[in-house]
Scaffold this motif. Structure first.
Motif, mmCIF file in Angstrom:
data_model
loop_
_atom_site.group_PDB
_atom_site.id
_atom_site.type_symbol
_atom_site.label_atom_id
_atom_site.label_comp_id
_atom_site.label_asym_id
_atom_site.label_seq_id
_atom_site.Cartn_x
_atom_site.Cartn_y
_atom_site.Cartn_z
ATOM 1 N N LEU A 54 0.833 -1.201 0.000
ATOM 2 C CA LEU A 54 0.000 0.000 0.000
ATOM 3 C C LEU A 54 0.869 1.253 0.000
ATOM 4 C CD1 LEU A 54 -2.681 1.465 0.148
ATOM 5 C CD2 LEU A 54 -2.689 1.094 2.631
ATOM 6 N N VAL A 55 1.947 1.250 0.765
ATOM 7 C CA VAL A 55 2.862 2.393 0.775
ATOM 8 C C VAL A 55 3.423 2.635 -0.620
ATOM 9 C CG1 VAL A 55 5.105 3.207 1.626
ATOM 10 C CG2 VAL A 55 3.442 2.221 3.211
ATOM 11 N N TYR A 75 -7.690 2.142 6.304
ATOM 12 C CA TYR A 75 -7.844 0.745 5.892
ATOM 13 C C TYR A 75 -6.503 0.004 5.935
ATOM 14 C CZ TYR A 75 -12.716 1.007 4.249
ATOM 15 O OH TYR A 75 -14.087 1.117 4.168
ATOM 16 N N GLY A 76 -5.422 0.694 5.597
ATOM 17 C CA GLY A 76 -4.104 0.058 5.651
ATOM 18 C C GLY A 76 -3.751 -0.370 7.056
ATOM 19 N N LEU A 77 -4.054 0.486 8.028
ATOM 20 C CA LEU A 77 -3.801 0.125 9.426
ATOM 21 C C LEU A 77 -4.666 -1.068 9.824
ATOM 22 C CD1 LEU A 77 -4.378 0.446 12.652
ATOM 23 C CD2 LEU A 77 -2.125 1.108 11.826
ATOM 24 N N ALA A 78 -5.929 -1.042 9.384
ATOM 25 C CA ALA A 78 -6.831 -2.158 9.678
ATOM 26 C C ALA A 78 -6.333 -3.447 9.021
ATOM 27 C CB ALA A 78 -8.243 -1.827 9.193
ATOM 28 N N LEU A 79 -5.753 -3.324 7.828
ATOM 29 C CA LEU A 79 -5.215 -4.486 7.129
ATOM 30 C C LEU A 79 -4.066 -5.108 7.925
ATOM 31 C CD1 LEU A 79 -5.215 -6.207 4.492
ATOM 32 C CD2 LEU A 79 -3.555 -4.562 3.576
ATOM 33 N N LEU A 93 4.985 3.593 8.846
ATOM 34 C CA LEU A 93 5.222 3.524 7.395
ATOM 35 C C LEU A 93 4.157 4.289 6.623
ATOM 36 C CD1 LEU A 93 6.231 -0.240 6.979
ATOM 37 C CD2 LEU A 93 7.717 1.755 6.628
ATOM 38 N N LEU A 94 2.921 4.088 6.986
ATOM 39 C CA LEU A 94 1.818 4.712 6.259
ATOM 40 C C LEU A 94 1.802 6.216 6.454
ATOM 41 C CD1 LEU A 94 -0.959 2.092 7.037
ATOM 42 C CD2 LEU A 94 -0.179 2.740 4.739
#
Length: 390
Positions: A54-55, A75-79, A93-94
């Motif tokens: 995602l990054v 959503y990336g954190l949730a992933l 990172l995000l």
């Protein structure tokens, strides 16, 4: 990891696939993105199974636009939480994938705070991951609602500023459904004007060097049936001089506490031109793009991108698709040819900053601010929080 999913030829009408969606196949949850580097030629989905993928998608502009980056960050954190990865590392990172876009960090923090809060309450990691996902979904819903309200407020503002109707609107970069859970920010206002028959012409800056206007805004305008014209960025001055622009509508990646606006590079010159020619310069952005902790425009960190985006130009591959990174880089499907001498230095800021005295109004989901002042901006954000809480 990123997988390429279905490839769809572009057709008339709204995008065949959303800009971003959460999916839960048997192999585990994934975040699915519409790859904006392949537009307008193809609608291709990227399937992200982890945060590094995602990054990379964020940095190459496969997913972009301030509100959508906030949603993607959440959503990336949730992933990361759902797949059992290191949540704190994922958050770091995000949040730093693109430094100027304040919504990205906001979305990451919101989902991460929900995850941490659940753990502190004694819930297990699976339950905490579910809370993070719920926060991401709530932010997604709120952005859809905010987009609709911004369109309503912006259309009312145009009606007051330009009572004659038949608006000729100049826009820069891309601010439509590709940057939002809903119909966008500035583009949503233009689309609202189109729906009521008041959009005479949408002038679309090509937006060098990555061509988000020519590739993405024109793509959205065509699919919505708008009357639009693409122009070279340097041609905007001649439009103003000819009296062909009634208003400028742009989005924002960060709005500082004093009302300074960071947006795609090329926005500030439009503000100067608009002031000289007596044309309203309007910024449309949700209150989540306002960063009251950044005091002024000079305090905004401006992302510097690779010089090759300026010194090279793409050539199609066998499928007619340009390279990645907004169609400019040779790092993917397409290749690039040099347009400057070998070793040429390039200045390539992703954004510039417009001071508040050049901004006629800021349109948010909570209302319109004009004139733009620090006190007024703080009050508007406070009102937005009250509305959200209630």
């Amino acid at each position: 990891m990123v997988d390429q999913d279905a490839v769809r030829p572009v057709a008339a009408g709204p995008p065949a696939v959303p800009s971003l969606r959460w999916d839960e196949p048997p192999e585990g949850p994934v975040l699915v993105l519409l790859d904006q580097t392949r537009l307008p030629g193809e609608e291709v989905e990227l399937v992200c199974t982890d945060v590094p993928a995602l990054v990379q998608a964020i940095r190459t502009l496969a997913v972009r636009g301030a509100p959508l980056l906030g949603i993607a960050g959440a959503y990336g954190l949730a992933l990361a939480a759902a797949r059992g990865f290191d949540v704190e590392e994922a958050a770091e990172l995000l949040a730093h994938a693109r430094p100027t876009a304040v919504n990205l960090g906001y979305g990451v923090r919101r989902a991460a705070d929900g995850y941490r809060r659940a753990l502190e309450e004694g819930k297990g990691r699976d339950a905490a991951a579910a809370v993070a996902l719920a926060e991401a979904r709530a932010l997604h819903r709120e952005d859809i609602e905010a987009s609709a309200r911004m369109a309503e407020h912006g259309l009312a503002l145009l009606g007051g500023l330009l009572p004659g109707g038949g608006y000729r609107i100049l826009t820069h970069c891309n601010t439509g459904a590709l940057v939002s859970g809903g119909e966008g920010t500035a583009f949503a206002v233009a689309r609202a004007a189109h729906r009521v028959g008041e959009l005479r012409r949408l002038w679309v800056d090509e937006t060098r060097p990555l061509l988000q206007g020519a590739r993405l805004t024109a793509y959205e305008a065509a699919r919505c049936g708008m009357a639009y014209t693409v122009l070279a960025d340097s041609a905007a001055g001649s439009l103003f001089a000819a009296g062909e622009v009634d208003a400028v509508l742009i989005g924002a990646d960060r709005i500082a506490a004093d009302g300074s606006v960071a947006n795609k590079v090329g926005s500030y010159p439009l503000a100067v031109l608009a002031r000289h020619h007596g044309v309203p310069f309007v910024v449309v952005a949700p209150t989540t793009t306002v960063d009251l902790e950044t005091a002024d425009g000079a305090s905004i960190e401006v992302e510097q991108r690779a010089g090759s985006e300026v010194t090279e130009f793409p050539v199609p591959d066998g499928t007619g698709v340009m390279g990645a990174g907004g169609g400019i880089s040779a790092t993917s499907a397409g290749s690039a040819v040099p347009v400057a001498p070998a070793g040429a230095q390039a200045y390539n800021p992703a954004f510039d900053v417009t001071p508040p005295d050049l901004v006629s109004a800021i349109v948010t989901e909570a209302g319109v601010l004009s004139p733009v002042t620090g006190a007024g901006l703080a009050e508007l954000c406070a009102r937005s929080r009250q509305v959200t809480i209630s």
